[in-house]
Design an enzyme around this catalytic site. Structure first.
Site, PDB file in Angstrom:
ATOM      1  N   LYS A   1      12.720  79.161  29.635  1.00  0.00           N
ATOM      2  CA  LYS A   1      12.621  79.381  30.961  1.00  0.00           C
ATOM      3  C   LYS A   1      13.869  80.134  31.680  1.00  0.00           C
ATOM      4  O   LYS A   1      13.361  80.963  32.843  1.00  0.00           O
ATOM      5  CB  LYS A   1      12.606  77.841  31.636  1.00  0.00           C
ATOM      6  CG  LYS A   1      12.907  77.692  33.064  1.00  0.00           C
ATOM      7  CD  LYS A   1      11.464  78.121  33.763  1.00  0.00           C
ATOM      8  CE  LYS A   1      11.250  78.336  35.219  1.00  0.00           C
ATOM      9  NZ  LYS A   1      11.643  77.107  36.002  1.00  0.00           N
TER      10      LYS A   1
ATOM     11  N   LYS B   1      20.990  80.276  40.916  1.00  0.00           N
ATOM     12  CA  LYS B   1      21.449  79.319  39.694  1.00  0.00           C
ATOM     13  C   LYS B   1      20.780  79.605  38.377  1.00  0.00           C
ATOM     14  O   LYS B   1      21.481  79.577  37.164  1.00  0.00           O
ATOM     15  CB  LYS B   1      21.088  77.860  40.035  1.00  0.00           C
ATOM     16  CG  LYS B   1      21.429  76.754  39.280  1.00  0.00           C
ATOM     17  CD  LYS B   1      20.259  76.331  38.308  1.00  0.00           C
ATOM     18  CE  LYS B   1      19.195  75.896  39.016  1.00  0.00           C
ATOM     19  NZ  LYS B   1      17.982  75.316  38.180  1.00  0.00           N
TER      20      LYS B   1
ATOM     21  N   THR C   1      14.923  72.841  35.569  1.00  0.00           N
ATOM     22  CA  THR C   1      15.333  74.097  35.014  1.00  0.00           C
ATOM     23  C   THR C   1      16.794  73.845  34.656  1.00  0.00           C
ATOM     24  O   THR C   1      17.544  73.804  35.771  1.00  0.00           O
ATOM     25  CB  THR C   1      14.816  75.349  35.764  1.00  0.00           C
ATOM     26  OG1 THR C   1      13.739  75.397  35.740  1.00  0.00           O
ATOM     27  CG2 THR C   1      15.586  76.315  35.076  1.00  0.00           C
TER      28      THR C   1
END
Length: 364
Positions: A240, A308, A165
């Site tokens: 995502k 994150k 990701t």
């Protein structure tokens, strides 16, 4: 081999305004050390205009045979997600070569029949298709493009599939380095955590080279329950980040609800049950709620990774001037949880940040 799975293929609030909103929302629990502004991650070259593509979707099972699979498969990054993903490939009879910075994490896979190479470069050189599952954009770039990285060993006739990701700019950078060697590139971040990875129930959000997508589709079906092809590189990353932004915000709100209900005398176990049976039911609530009530947070998706992803999603939003005040506020809550040493616990441990007692404001 028959694969029986069904698959699917205003301006933005500026940093000071966003921080003010977040601080106002969370002033009742945030300790004084909360930063006064967000870490900004502008993505200047990413999604300048709304994409015009439609997701490629296949909704009927596809039969595949073992002979159709790439004969040699590499897997870089053997962590919480990478290990079960690679294990499913091995158990399906694939010839898998693995690498991880800490070699000992590869030992269980080696015992199952995997080969080991000492660098990403060697894995990519030895394999037809190499998958990479890394923790963050910096690691993803280093493993792909750094010294002895995959780009140094890959070449024409080979493919690189990054299932990490990362933000769109990072994915494009990696893709450029890989394609410069004559190899093909596909970004394929996954929706799902440790248990779906173990069960082969991940959702792949792919974008990039269509022919590579078709080549690795049987492998994606081994590791996942569905897959989407979303067009150009960057779109998989964007999808995502949108998914994880929503997920992080949902968990923050769920945490608030559990604690509020408990404080007014409601049974938190009953709260979880009621929510799980209503219109706002979500598997995440029913799976994680019972453990949260007991203050247990077994790691399936580390809190530091959720924060994150929120940070990257805020950077994506800023790049297209889309206000995301709820996600910005949730991001601050995860940062508080990190400051209390919860980075490596499951992201559901964000509830602990809401338990922080108020400190007396400093005197000026």
């Amino acid at each position: 081999m028959s694969l029986g799975k069904t698959h699917c293929c205003y301006n933005l609030l500026n940093s000071s305004n966003t921080a003010s909103l977040a601080m106002a929302v969370f002033s009742s629990f945030c300790p004084p050390q909360i930063p006064n502004h967000f870490s900004r991650t502008p993505i200047s070259s990413f999604l300048r205009k709304p994409p015009s593509f439609k997701a490629f979707s296949v909704q009927t099972p596809t039969a595949s045979t073992q002979d159709e699979l790439p004969s040699r498969i590499g897997f870089l990054g053997i962590g919480i997600m990478g290990s079960p993903m690679a294990q499913n490939l091995i158990k399906s009879g694939c010839d898998v070569t693995v690498w991880n910075r800490t070699k000992s994490k590869c030992d269980p896979l080696i015992s199952l029949g995997a080969k080991y190479k000492s660098s990403p470069e060697e894995v990519a050189a030895a394999c037809d298709v190499t998958f990479a599952m890394l923790a963050d954009p910096e690691s993803a770039v280093d493993v792909a493009c750094g010294k002895h990285g995959a780009a140094s060993g890959i070449g024409p006739g080979k493919g690189y599939v990054d299932v990490s990701t990362v933000d769109g700019a990072t994915s494009k950078l990696i893709g450029e380095h890989i394609k410069a060697t004559g190899a093909l590139f596909l970004e394929a971040p996954v929706s799902g955590s440790k248990k779906p990875a173990e069960d082969g129930h991940l959702i792949f959000l792919t974008a990039g080279d269509k022919s590579l997508y078709e080549t690795v589709a049987p492998l994606l079906d081994i590791m996942g329950k569905s897959r989407f092809f979303l067009g150009s590189v960057g779109n998989g990353a964007a999808m995502k980040l949108v998914v994880n932004m929503v997920m992080g915000s949902m968990m923050a709100s769920f945490s608030e609800g559990l604690l509020l209900g408990e404080k007014v005398g409601l049974d938190p176990d009953v709260i979880v049950e009621v929510i799980s049976q209503g219109a706002i039911s979500a598997p995440m609530f029913s799976m994680k709620g019972p453990s949260m009530v007991k203050s247990l947070y077994p790691t399936a998706f580390p809190l530091k990774h959720q924060q994150k992803d929120l940070r990257l999603a805020l950077g994506l939003a800023e790049s297209v001037s889309q206000p995301t005040p709820v996600a910005a506020a949730a991001n601050e809550l995860y940062k508080v949880a990190k400051s209390h040493g919860l980075s490596d616990r499951d992201f559901s441990a964000v509830i602990e940040a809401l338990k922080v007692k108020l400190q007396d404001p400093p005197e000026y």
